[in-house]
Design a protein around this motif. Structure first.
Motif, PDB file in Angstrom:
ATOM      1  N   UNK A 166       0.857  -1.182   0.000  1.00 21.92           N
ATOM      2  CA  UNK A 166       0.000   0.000   0.000  1.00 21.92           C
ATOM      3  C   UNK A 166       0.892   1.230   0.000  1.00 21.92           C
ATOM      4  N   UNK A 167       0.793   2.014  -1.030  1.00 18.97           N
ATOM      5  CA  UNK A 167       1.676   3.174  -1.161  1.00 18.97           C
ATOM      6  C   UNK A 167       0.842   4.415  -1.439  1.00 18.97           C
ATOM      7  N   UNK A 168       1.295   5.531  -0.845  1.00 15.28           N
ATOM      8  CA  UNK A 168       0.556   6.785  -0.990  1.00 15.28           C
ATOM      9  C   UNK A 168       1.461   7.907  -1.486  1.00 15.28           C
ATOM     10  N   UNK A 169       2.697   7.567  -1.820  1.00 16.96           N
ATOM     11  CA  UNK A 169       3.549   8.607  -2.370  1.00 16.96           C
ATOM     12  C   UNK A 169       5.022   8.259  -2.334  1.00 16.96           C
ATOM     13  N   UNK A 170       5.764   9.080  -3.032  1.00 14.59           N
ATOM     14  CA  UNK A 170       7.192   8.857  -3.218  1.00 14.59           C
ATOM     15  C   UNK A 170       7.869  10.218  -3.290  1.00 14.59           C
ATOM     16  N   UNK A 171       9.055  10.293  -2.728  1.00 15.31           N
ATOM     17  CA  UNK A 171       9.806  11.553  -2.680  1.00 15.31           C
ATOM     18  C   UNK A 171      11.260  11.252  -3.052  1.00 15.31           C
TER      19      UNK A 171
END
Ligand SMILES: *[C@@H]1O[C@H](CO)[C@@H](O)[C@H](O)[C@H]1NC(C)=O
Length: 316
Positions: free
Chosen positions: A82-87
């Motif tokens: 479950x992923x909600x973003x990347x930086x």
């Protein structure tokens, strides 16, 4: 083993779709390398029918070679995925490319849907040099999206409705990025990219910063998507290059292989995943790599939330 094969299938699917989309009609040439499972066979089928259409329109869909990748990717489709973003922070370089060559550094958030290509939801952002699209050989900020495996929906930048610019945004998708890093070993310019799902609205926001803290430049509304409306189940970052068969692949990153070392090879630093509540956590452990041909373009293991990538190209 089985799961590994499926994962490779999933990422190959996503990257393949991305490459197909950004390159328009180069369909047939990317087929060869991805033959491990049933999912891929379905893609082959649909690619073949696309190719026929393209040929009918008089396009030579076989003139481009296969894309070469150097990426890290998470697992996909498991209960913990479950992923909600990347930086990330990554360097930006300029190279002299010809029409018929493309070099791209990007991050992806994906939902692989139910495994059928037409259910793939993807957003990618990054920089690329793509003379055929822009008519110049400068690096451009780009965005790309689809909710159906690039069948009917999605496009680059602002080429179709989808991406909504924020008021006062410092850059628009498709704009040239400058200044850029000079010769290897010279001053390095970097961009920080952040792609995250806003907890309240559910929209996917794009943040961009040149040599500094990123600010919001716009968003992809939640309503554009099916699976990505809820969450991503796969994220990736890295680079790919592609060229017409008659041309060598262009440089990736700075044009220096990772063993050239920091300051010479291009880098990803400050790698972070973003959770449901918008909190960042550094990517400490290595993630699986997909490297097409390490001699020409490669990426290192993740160490202290950093890695090096790139290469001179020259693969034909
Ligand atoms: C990005 O560039 C800025 C300005 O030159 C510099 O201060 C910063 O350390 C760089 N960041 C990375 C991760 O290289």
């Amino acid at each position: 083993m089985f799961r590994h094969t499926l994962l490779l299938g999933a990422i190959a699917l996503c990257l393949l779709c991305h490459a197909l989309h950004t390159e328009g009609v180069r369909l047939r040439s990317t087929i060869q390398e991805l033959k491990e499972d049933g999912q891929t066979k379905r893609i082959l089928t649909s690619l073949k029918s696309n190719s026929i259409e393209m040929i009918a329109f008089g396009e030579d869909s076989s003139s481009w070679g296969q894309p070469y990748y150097a990426v890290h990717q998470t697992t996909s489709g498991g209960p913990g995925d479950n992923y909600y973003g990347l930086h990330v922070t990554t360097d930006v370089y300029s190279h002299n490319l010809k029409p018929g060559q493309q070099t791209s550094t990007a991050i992806w958030v994906n939902h692989v849907g139910n495994g059928v290509k037409s259910s793939l939801n993807t957003i990618s952002i990054g920089w690329h040099i793509y003379p055929e699209h822009y008519g110049d050989s400068h690096p451009h900020l780009y965005t790309d999206w689809t909710r159906d495996g690039y069948a009917q929906t999605g496009c680059l930048n602002m080429d179709c409705p989808g991406f909504i610019r924020a008021n006062g945004a410092v850059i628009a998708p498709g704009d040239v990025i400058h200044p850029v890093s000079g010769v290897p070993g010279g001053r390095v310019q970097n961009i920080t990219l952040r792609l995250l799902k806003d907890k309240t609205s559910g929209d996917w926001w794009v943040y961009y910063g040149l040599n500094g803290i990123p600010t919001g430049v716009g968003y992809f509304p939640r309503s554009l998507f099916t699976y990505l409306a809820e969450k991503a189940n796969h994220v990736a970052f890295g680079a790919f290059v592609d060229a017409e068969k008659a041309l060598p692949t262009p440089p990736m990153g700075s044009g220096v292989l990772p063993n050239g070392g920091k300051g010479h090879a291009a880098s990803f630093t400050n790698l972070q995943l973003i959770d449901k509540d918008g909190n960042n956590s550094p990517i400490k452990a290595n993630l699986p790599e997909l490297i097409t041909k390490a001699k020409c373009h490669s990426i290192t293991h993740i160490d202290h939330s950093q890695c090096l990538y790139g290469g001179p190209g020259g693969c034909v």
